[in-house]
Write a protein that holds these residues in place. Structure first.
Motif, PDB file in Angstrom:
ATOM      1  N   MET A  33       0.832  -1.197   0.000  1.00 59.52           N
ATOM      2  CA  MET A  33       0.000   0.000   0.000  1.00 59.52           C
ATOM      3  C   MET A  33       0.873   1.256   0.000  1.00 59.52           C
ATOM      4  SD  MET A  33      -3.082   0.987   2.657  1.00 59.52           S
ATOM      5  CE  MET A  33      -4.002  -0.496   2.248  1.00 59.52           C
ATOM      6  N   PHE A  34       1.935   1.241   0.795  1.00 58.64           N
ATOM      7  CA  PHE A  34       2.865   2.371   0.837  1.00 58.64           C
ATOM      8  C   PHE A  34       3.500   2.602  -0.529  1.00 58.64           C
ATOM      9  CE2 PHE A  34       7.513   3.056   1.000  1.00 58.64           C
ATOM     10  CZ  PHE A  34       7.540   4.394   1.351  1.00 58.64           C
ATOM     11  N   SER A  35       3.918   1.541  -1.180  1.00 54.83           N
ATOM     12  CA  SER A  35       4.594   1.670  -2.475  1.00 54.83           C
ATOM     13  C   SER A  35       3.670   2.278  -3.526  1.00 54.83           C
ATOM     14  CB  SER A  35       5.085   0.297  -2.935  1.00 54.83           C
ATOM     15  OG  SER A  35       5.801   0.388  -4.143  1.00 54.83           O
ATOM     16  N   MET A  36       2.419   1.834  -3.549  1.00 56.31           N
ATOM     17  CA  MET A  36       1.469   2.379  -4.518  1.00 56.31           C
ATOM     18  C   MET A  36       1.121   3.832  -4.182  1.00 56.31           C
ATOM     19  SD  MET A  36      -1.044  -0.904  -5.174  1.00 56.31           S
ATOM     20  CE  MET A  36      -1.914  -0.113  -6.545  1.00 56.31           C
ATOM     21  N   ALA A  37       0.990   4.125  -2.889  1.00 56.16           N
ATOM     22  CA  ALA A  37       0.672   5.492  -2.480  1.00 56.16           C
ATOM     23  C   ALA A  37       1.820   6.444  -2.773  1.00 56.16           C
ATOM     24  CB  ALA A  37       0.334   5.514  -0.990  1.00 56.16           C
ATOM     25  N   ARG A  38       3.045   5.979  -2.612  1.00 53.67           N
ATOM     26  CA  ARG A  38       4.221   6.808  -2.890  1.00 53.67           C
ATOM     27  C   ARG A  38       4.237   7.255  -4.353  1.00 53.67           C
ATOM     28  NH1 ARG A  38       9.881   4.021  -1.632  1.00 53.67           N
ATOM     29  NH2 ARG A  38       8.938   2.521  -3.065  1.00 53.67           N
ATOM     30  N   ASP A  39       3.659   6.426  -5.202  1.00 57.19           N
ATOM     31  CA  ASP A  39       3.554   6.772  -6.623  1.00 57.19           C
ATOM     32  C   ASP A  39       2.259   7.505  -6.940  1.00 57.19           C
ATOM     33  OD1 ASP A  39       5.986   5.652  -7.145  1.00 57.19           O
ATOM     34  OD2 ASP A  39       5.209   3.797  -8.022  1.00 57.19           O
ATOM     35  N   GLY A  40       1.496   7.866  -5.891  1.00 52.64           N
ATOM     36  CA  GLY A  40       0.254   8.609  -6.094  1.00 52.64           C
ATOM     37  C   GLY A  40      -0.835   7.805  -6.765  1.00 52.64           C
ATOM     38  N   ARG A  41      -0.851   6.491  -6.540  1.00 47.13           N
ATOM     39  CA  ARG A  41      -1.803   5.623  -7.240  1.00 47.13           C
ATOM     40  C   ARG A  41      -2.999   5.232  -6.401  1.00 47.13           C
ATOM     41  NH1 ARG A  41      -0.762   7.515 -11.408  1.00 47.13           N
ATOM     42  NH2 ARG A  41      -1.449   5.798 -12.749  1.00 47.13           N
ATOM     43  N   LEU A  42      -3.097   5.725  -5.153  1.00 48.66           N
ATOM     44  CA  LEU A  42      -4.224   5.404  -4.286  1.00 48.66           C
ATOM     45  C   LEU A  42      -4.864   6.683  -3.754  1.00 48.66           C
ATOM     46  CD1 LEU A  42      -2.663   2.524  -2.139  1.00 48.66           C
ATOM     47  CD2 LEU A  42      -4.247   2.271  -4.050  1.00 48.66           C
TER      48      LEU A  42
END
Length: 521
Positions: free
Chosen positions: A351-360
């Motif tokens: 979840m952190f990795s996807m959020a870091r890319d602004g995807r969530l």
């Protein structure tokens, strides 16, 4: 090739690094992939192995699911364990090669987007997050199978500990909720604490597995040739029952890629993660296989229906005296704890990795890392809350909860296919380039499959596709055991369709990726 290839190649002549210098090298390596070092890099080789081994957690899963495999295929269901291991090992080899080249948190998401593009990568991550939340809930509920048998005082609600009973279902949710609060708290404290707990837990689980195998083999009532017995299910239609029995192994042997999820917290991940991914799966398969054979040899009876109904606890209760049985159950409880913790940790990093890319949604908050603990606290809490919400379903309808846990395995296998499928396409285009020139932080060549890469990858894709079909097949015994809800037989395809539709709504169509990658590099 991508920027990191030249960066790692330039280190090939450097001497091995240690301490602060090594940490700086790992941080610089991560920077070459476009990310800053925010998470604390505290994990060594054993801790990395422990993450994958504890996710599989053969004590937890075989304790829960032995009866499922035996009920379908009789003693010969053992051979499905071998087949699933071989198929998953092909997948693990592909993951090992990818983890050496892309040591970034959110492994499934990162690997699938770099091999298949942003949309495929996002859905790989989406499926995996949903599946991990449900899987953690399923692991947590196993405490109800263990704790009341250790001490009756753990049956806080009512007096019937059976999971299918109203009091058992409610108590399972209570015990599971307490466990989830504990594991969420550990995750929030930081990866160092997670590592301590997981390492101690895995050591306990390994000792427990060896002890149980020893006890079972020394209390054998029949020989190892029992694995060739098809049981009452033998006959012309046995092959279908045997294929269905493979669901047990399919449910167990997932999550071995957790070392990839924790790559940004692992020292020299390009070297460590490929090894620990393979080791976690191999040791789990070896220990699990011996547990299955031992249980079949030591079971008081193979025909009274108890082995299919109660599974491994039936055998252990028969061969162990009360004090040793209690010690064993405590060990199983520890395994349930670290299994739940490992799944939650992997989900929070994804979840952190996807959020870091602004995807969530709310990506900025989800991507925040606490500077003191080095942990993305909000994803850890959100995953814990999600697990609690799924857990509550068991109070209303334990059959629906069981169906959810079955469906989530389909999502995991689909997420794996979203990595291995595009990877196979890229292999035909020459991936990985500069084979043999890429090195890790110590200047050693990266793990590679070399000339057998295409064959291994093709086998991984074929196996994964067949397993998705097997898992999704509308079996009433799996998806509608009570017969009350015929539509639930199609829960697999229906749930996948719902997840895809929800994903289409949640996908950030209007936002450009802040760190775009060229597919295949």
């Amino acid at each position: 090739m991508s920027t990191h290839t030249s960066a790692t190649s330039s280190r090939s002549s450097l001497p091995p690094k240690s301490g602060t210098v090594a940490a700086t090298a790992d941080a610089d390596d991560l920077g070459s992939l476009g990310y800053d070092q925010q998470l604390h890099r505290n994990l060594g080789r054993f801790a990395s192995f422990a993450a994958g081994f504890s996710f599989v957690s053969i004590l937890t899963t075989i304790f829960q699911l032995f009866g499922l495999g035996f009920g379908f295929g009789g003693p010969a269901f053992f051979w499905t364990w071998i087949v699933v291991f071989l198929g998953q090992y092909m997948v693990a080899l592909c993951f090992a090669e990818l983890s050496a080249r892309y040591p970034v948190s959110g492994a499934i998401y990162q690997w699938s987007r770099r091999m298949g593009g942003e949309v495929l990568g996002w859905f790989g991550g989406w499926f995996m997050i949903l599946a991990q939340i449900v899987t953690a809930s399923a692991a947590a509920i196993a405490m109800q199978v263990v704790l009341p048998n250790i001490w009756s005082g753990f049956q806080i609600i009512g007096d019937d500990p059976a999971l299918a009973s109203p009091s058992g279902a409610s108590n399972a949710v209570l015990l599971g909720a307490i466990l989830l609060v504990v594991t969420t708290t550990i995750n929030c404290l930081g990866v160092r604490w997670m590592s301590y707990v997981t390492t101690i837990g895995v050591i306990c689980e390994l000792v427990g597995v060896v002890a149980i195998i020893g006890v079972l083999f020394t209390h054998a009532n029949r020989g190892p040739d029992v694995v060739f017995d098809t049981g009452a299910s033998g006959g012309d239609g046995y092959i279908w029952a045997w294929i269905a029995s493979g669901l047990m192994a399919a449910y167990v042997m997932v999550g071995f890629g957790s070392a990839g999820e924790l790559a940004e917290e692992t020292k020299n991940p390009r070297r460590v993660a490929p090894k620990t991914i393979r080791q976690a799966l191999t040791l789990s398969a070896l220990g699990g296989g011996l547990l299955i054979i031992g249980a079949l040899m030591a079971a008081p009876s193979l025909t009274d229906g108890q082995l299919a109904e109660q599974g491994l606890p039936y055998v252990l209760n028969a061969v162990l005296s009360s004090p040793w049985g209690t010690v064993l159950l405590i060990d199983v409880a520890i395994a349930v704890l670290i299994c739940t913790l490992a799944i939650q940790t992997a989900a929070s990093r994804l979840m952190f990795s996807m959020a870091r890319d602004g995807r969530l949604p709310a990506s900025k908050r989800l991507a925040h890392v606490n500077s003191r603990t080095g942990t993305p606290i909000l994803p850890s809490i959100l995953v814990g809350v999600g697990c609690l919400l799924v857990l509550l379903v068991n109070v209303g309808n334990d059959a629906i909860f069981a169906t959810l846990t079955s469906v989530c395995i389909i999502l995991i296998y689909l997420a794996y296919l979203m990595v291995t499928g595009p990877l196979l396409v890229q292999r035909f285009k020459g991936w990985p380039g500069k084979r043999g020139e890429e090195t890790d932080a110590e200047g050693r060549p990266l793990f590679t499959l070399g000339r057998i890469g295409v064959l291994v990858n093709a086998l991984a894709v074929g196996y994964g596709a067949l397993m998705v079909i097997n898992l999704s097949w509308p079996r009433a015994e799996i998806y509608n055991p009570s017969g009350d809800m015929p539509w639930m037989q199609w829960a697999g395809p229906i749930a996948v369709a719902v997840c895809v539709l929800a994903g289409l709504v949640a996908f950030p169509w209007t936002k450009a990726h802040p760190r775009p990658v060229k597919v295949g590099e």
